[in-house]
Write a protein that holds these residues in place. Structure first.
Motif, PDB file in Angstrom:
ATOM      1  N   THR A  12      -2.207   7.619 -10.938  1.00  0.00           N
ATOM      2  CA  THR A  12      -2.231   6.671  -9.786  1.00  0.00           C
ATOM      3  C   THR A  12      -2.201   5.113 -10.131  1.00  0.00           C
ATOM      4  OG1 THR A  12      -3.014   8.430  -8.190  1.00  0.00           O
ATOM      5  CG2 THR A  12      -2.745   6.077  -7.343  1.00  0.00           C
ATOM      6  N   THR A  13      -3.264   4.724 -10.877  1.00  0.00           N
ATOM      7  CA  THR A  13      -3.248   3.299 -11.321  1.00  0.00           C
ATOM      8  C   THR A  13      -2.308   2.941 -12.290  1.00  0.00           C
ATOM      9  OG1 THR A  13      -5.984   3.922 -11.500  1.00  0.00           O
ATOM     10  CG2 THR A  13      -4.937   2.230 -12.445  1.00  0.00           C
ATOM     11  N   ILE A  14      -1.533   3.778 -13.102  1.00  0.00           N
ATOM     12  CA  ILE A  14      -0.638   3.625 -13.972  1.00  0.00           C
ATOM     13  C   ILE A  14       0.667   3.272 -13.041  1.00  0.00           C
ATOM     14  CG2 ILE A  14       1.135   4.229 -15.463  1.00  0.00           C
ATOM     15  CD1 ILE A  14      -1.202   5.886 -16.807  1.00  0.00           C
ATOM     16  N   LEU A  15       0.799   3.779 -11.975  1.00  0.00           N
ATOM     17  CA  LEU A  15       1.964   3.760 -11.154  1.00  0.00           C
ATOM     18  C   LEU A  15       1.834   2.692 -10.285  1.00  0.00           C
ATOM     19  CD1 LEU A  15       2.678   7.392 -10.073  1.00  0.00           C
ATOM     20  CD2 LEU A  15       4.347   6.157 -11.309  1.00  0.00           C
ATOM     21  N   ASP A  16       0.710   2.315  -9.967  1.00  0.00           N
ATOM     22  CA  ASP A  16       0.439   1.005  -9.293  1.00  0.00           C
ATOM     23  C   ASP A  16       0.857  -0.097  -9.922  1.00  0.00           C
ATOM     24  OD1 ASP A  16      -0.439   2.710  -7.139  1.00  0.00           O
ATOM     25  OD2 ASP A  16      -2.550   2.225  -7.168  1.00  0.00           O
ATOM     26  N   ALA A  17       0.206  -0.060 -11.227  1.00  0.00           N
ATOM     27  CA  ALA A  17       0.373  -1.462 -12.108  1.00  0.00           C
ATOM     28  C   ALA A  17       1.999  -1.602 -12.212  1.00  0.00           C
ATOM     29  CB  ALA A  17      -0.241  -1.145 -13.402  1.00  0.00           C
ATOM     30  N   VAL A  18       2.666  -0.271 -12.432  1.00  0.00           N
ATOM     31  CA  VAL A  18       4.159  -0.448 -12.811  1.00  0.00           C
ATOM     32  C   VAL A  18       5.088  -0.887 -11.786  1.00  0.00           C
ATOM     33  CG1 VAL A  18       5.979   0.857 -13.581  1.00  0.00           C
ATOM     34  CG2 VAL A  18       4.059   1.341 -14.711  1.00  0.00           C
ATOM     35  N   PRO A  40       0.824  -1.139   0.100  1.00  0.00           N
ATOM     36  CA  PRO A  40      -0.008   0.072  -0.049  1.00  0.00           C
ATOM     37  C   PRO A  40       0.803   1.248  -0.142  1.00  0.00           C
ATOM     38  CG  PRO A  40      -0.953  -1.518   1.524  1.00  0.00           C
ATOM     39  CD  PRO A  40       0.363  -2.148   1.109  1.00  0.00           C
ATOM     40  N   LEU A  41       2.030   1.202   0.531  1.00  0.00           N
ATOM     41  CA  LEU A  41       3.099   2.295   0.654  1.00  0.00           C
ATOM     42  C   LEU A  41       3.316   2.826  -0.733  1.00  0.00           C
ATOM     43  CD1 LEU A  41       5.393   1.766   3.481  1.00  0.00           C
ATOM     44  CD2 LEU A  41       3.458   3.522   3.340  1.00  0.00           C
ATOM     45  N   PHE A  42       3.462   1.860  -1.694  1.00  0.00           N
ATOM     46  CA  PHE A  42       3.805   2.093  -3.214  1.00  0.00           C
ATOM     47  C   PHE A  42       2.431   2.915  -3.787  1.00  0.00           C
ATOM     48  CE2 PHE A  42       6.534  -1.707  -2.692  1.00  0.00           C
ATOM     49  CZ  PHE A  42       7.904  -1.046  -3.109  1.00  0.00           C
ATOM     50  N   SER A  43       1.355   2.553  -3.469  1.00  0.00           N
ATOM     51  CA  SER A  43       0.191   3.087  -4.075  1.00  0.00           C
ATOM     52  C   SER A  43       0.037   4.577  -3.631  1.00  0.00           C
ATOM     53  CB  SER A  43      -0.966   2.136  -3.629  1.00  0.00           C
ATOM     54  OG  SER A  43      -2.096   2.732  -4.434  1.00  0.00           O
ATOM     55  N   ASN A  44      -0.047   4.594  -2.347  1.00  0.00           N
ATOM     56  CA  ASN A  44      -0.118   5.970  -1.715  1.00  0.00           C
ATOM     57  C   ASN A  44       0.970   7.061  -2.040  1.00  0.00           C
ATOM     58  OD1 ASN A  44      -2.854   5.204  -0.729  1.00  0.00           O
ATOM     59  ND2 ASN A  44      -1.922   4.554   1.213  1.00  0.00           N
ATOM     60  N   THR A  45       2.187   6.693  -1.970  1.00  0.00           N
ATOM     61  CA  THR A  45       3.334   7.676  -1.976  1.00  0.00           C
ATOM     62  C   THR A  45       3.623   7.891  -3.543  1.00  0.00           C
ATOM     63  OG1 THR A  45       4.234   6.642   0.117  1.00  0.00           O
ATOM     64  CG2 THR A  45       5.591   7.823  -1.350  1.00  0.00           C
ATOM     65  N   GLY A  46       3.492   6.780  -4.443  1.00  0.00           N
ATOM     66  CA  GLY A  46       3.975   7.134  -5.860  1.00  0.00           C
ATOM     67  C   GLY A  46       2.819   7.732  -6.209  1.00  0.00           C
ATOM     68  N   GLY A  47       1.400   7.827  -5.904  1.00  0.00           N
ATOM     69  CA  GLY A  47       0.535   8.499  -6.709  1.00  0.00           C
ATOM     70  C   GLY A  47       0.491   9.952  -6.182  1.00  0.00           C
TER      71      GLY A  47
END
Length: 451
Positions: free
Chosen positions: A425-431, A315-322
């Protein structure tokens, strides 16, 4: 009295006489806000308490849905008086929001001159200078003296929207020059206006996008700008109050798109139905987007079961990257919106963002390593190195996307705000998930690491 009523948002029927005095003695903009905050069934009551002149002024400050309610509650004669007194640009904006049948009926009630002025504005595409201009401006014929010009303004131009500028045209209505009221007042009456008027006229064309008109007026500190057609004939002006509305409209639209709210007409006091209609399509769209991110995780379910701490870290990847991407996205869209940057500045802005992003990547990567070491059991702490590295890489990808995507859309003549926060955010989550889980799976396979 009135401000207390605004807070209570209710009309005391026993005190209508006092309320009538308060409403007619208050600034129209404040009365418009008061009526808007009243319950729907009481808005018409409050509006009917206004005298004719106050009603005309207040009407233009009401939101479009309230204006429609008021129109439906009044007699045709009262409606015709109000609509006739509106400026052509405000009237055109009102007609955009009303049902076609109501518009047709109101057009028939207008005088031929006002009907023609309104039809002219409605003939231009939405979002252009022609659609937001007003046809109420001061026009002077070439060859008049200053004294004749002032006399003409006093006799004929009392009701014009602005008289700070007068526009000089030839016999074919082509714009020749512009003269300010200050110049006319401080020049001898016998002087020809052609001797003091400026031929270096800043003007816009009817088809120019309204946001470009606003930027031109901002750049040159104008309170009004003339609008000409393809034959250079003067057809209207855009005034500073229109520009304020344009800038607010564009900023609102950009903010709502970034947040994933469709359209630009949802307001704080919009009805629940409007709120639902504007938000739900985007939420369904976001769900479909996140199916892609979830699909990136699905093949790695066995990996996650072998290394449970991944469920805590991901979840940190999702929130922080977005968040990193939205920061870069917001700054870039704002710069494009106010004219600070253009697509030609893409690599300059990207270089700046990457320089700042490199420091951010190192800081976030180290933080991720420390958090992973705290959460992971001893035999899984090797995961922290992979997590920190992927966090740093994902941060650099985020600032790159947040800069390049809106710049690319602008280069393609599209609205940069179409790149919404949920999309990036969705693109970053997937990558991020794909890279992270692939590296973890590879490490498990190569080194035969097991919990």
């Amino acid at each position: 009295m009135l401000m207390q009523d605004v807070r209570d948002s209710v009309i005391d029927i026993a005190d209508l006489n006092q309320l009538k005095l308060d409403l007619n003695g208050t600034q129209p903009v404040d009365v418009g806000e008061y009526i808007t905050q009243l319950p729907e069934q009481q808005r018409a009551i409050a509006f009917r308490l206004l005298n004719k002149h106050q009603a005309i002024d207040v009407f233009e400050y009401l939101p479009s849905e309230v204006q429609e309610q008021i129109i439906n509650s009044l007699h045709d004669v009262q409606v015709a008086q109000i609509v006739e007194a509106m400026s052509p640009d405000e009237r055109a904006e009102l007609f955009d929001e009303l049902p076609a049948g109501v518009v047709k009926r109101l057009l028939q009630e207008l005088s031929p001159e006002e009907r023609q002025a309104t039809a002219t504005i409605l003939g231009y595409a939405e979002g252009t200078a022609g659609r937001v201009m007003t046809t109420e401006y001061v026009r002077l014929r070439d060859g008049l003296t200053v004294g004749e010009a002032l006399s003409k303004i006093r006799r004929q131009d009392e009701d014009k929207e602005t008289i700070y500028y007068a526009y000089v045209t030839d016999d074919n209505h082509k714009l020749v020059s512009v003269v300010s009221l200050r110049q006319l007042l401080f020049t001898f009456p016998e002087v020809l206006i052609t001797d003091i008027a400026s031929t270096r006229v800043i003007k816009v064309r009817t088809q120019m996008p309204q946001e470009e008109v606003a930027q031109i007026m901002k750049r040159y500190d104008l309170i009004a700008v003339p609008v000409v057609d393809r034959e250079e004939r003067l057809v209207g002006i855009v005034t500073i109050d229109d520009v304020v509305d344009i800038l607010e409209e564009e900023a609102t639209e950009d903010i709502q798109k970034l947040a994933g709210v469709s359209g630009g007409d949802e307001q704080a006091f919009s009805s629940p139905l409007i709120t639902l209609r504007k938000r739900l399509p985007w939420l369904f769209g976001v769900m479909l987007l996140y199916i892609g991110a979830s699909s990136a995780i699905a093949p790695f379910q066995s990996t996650i079961s072998m290394v449970p701490v991944l469920a805590v870290i991901m979840p940190l990847f999702s929130n922080t990257g977005g968040t990193v991407a939205i920061q870069a996205l917001t700054v870039t869209i704002r710069g494009l919106g106010v004219g600070e940057v253009t697509p030609q500045d893409t690599f300059k802005i990207l270089r700046k963002e990457l320089q700042a992003g490199l420091g951010t990547a190192v800081a976030l990567g180290l933080t991720m390593i420390m958090l992973s070491l705290i959460w992971a059991p001893p035999h899984e702490r090797w995961v922290s190195l992979v997590a920190g590295t992927v966090m740093a890489v994902n941060t650099l990808v985020a600032v790159t996307l947040g800069t390049l995507l809106p710049m690319g859309l602008k280069r393609l003549k599209l609205d940069p705000a179409l790149v919404s926060g949920p999309l990036v955010t969705t693109i970053l989550d997937a990558v991020g998930f794909m890279i992270f889980l692939t590296l973890i799976s590879t490490a498990l396979h190569i080194f035969h690491l097991k919990p």
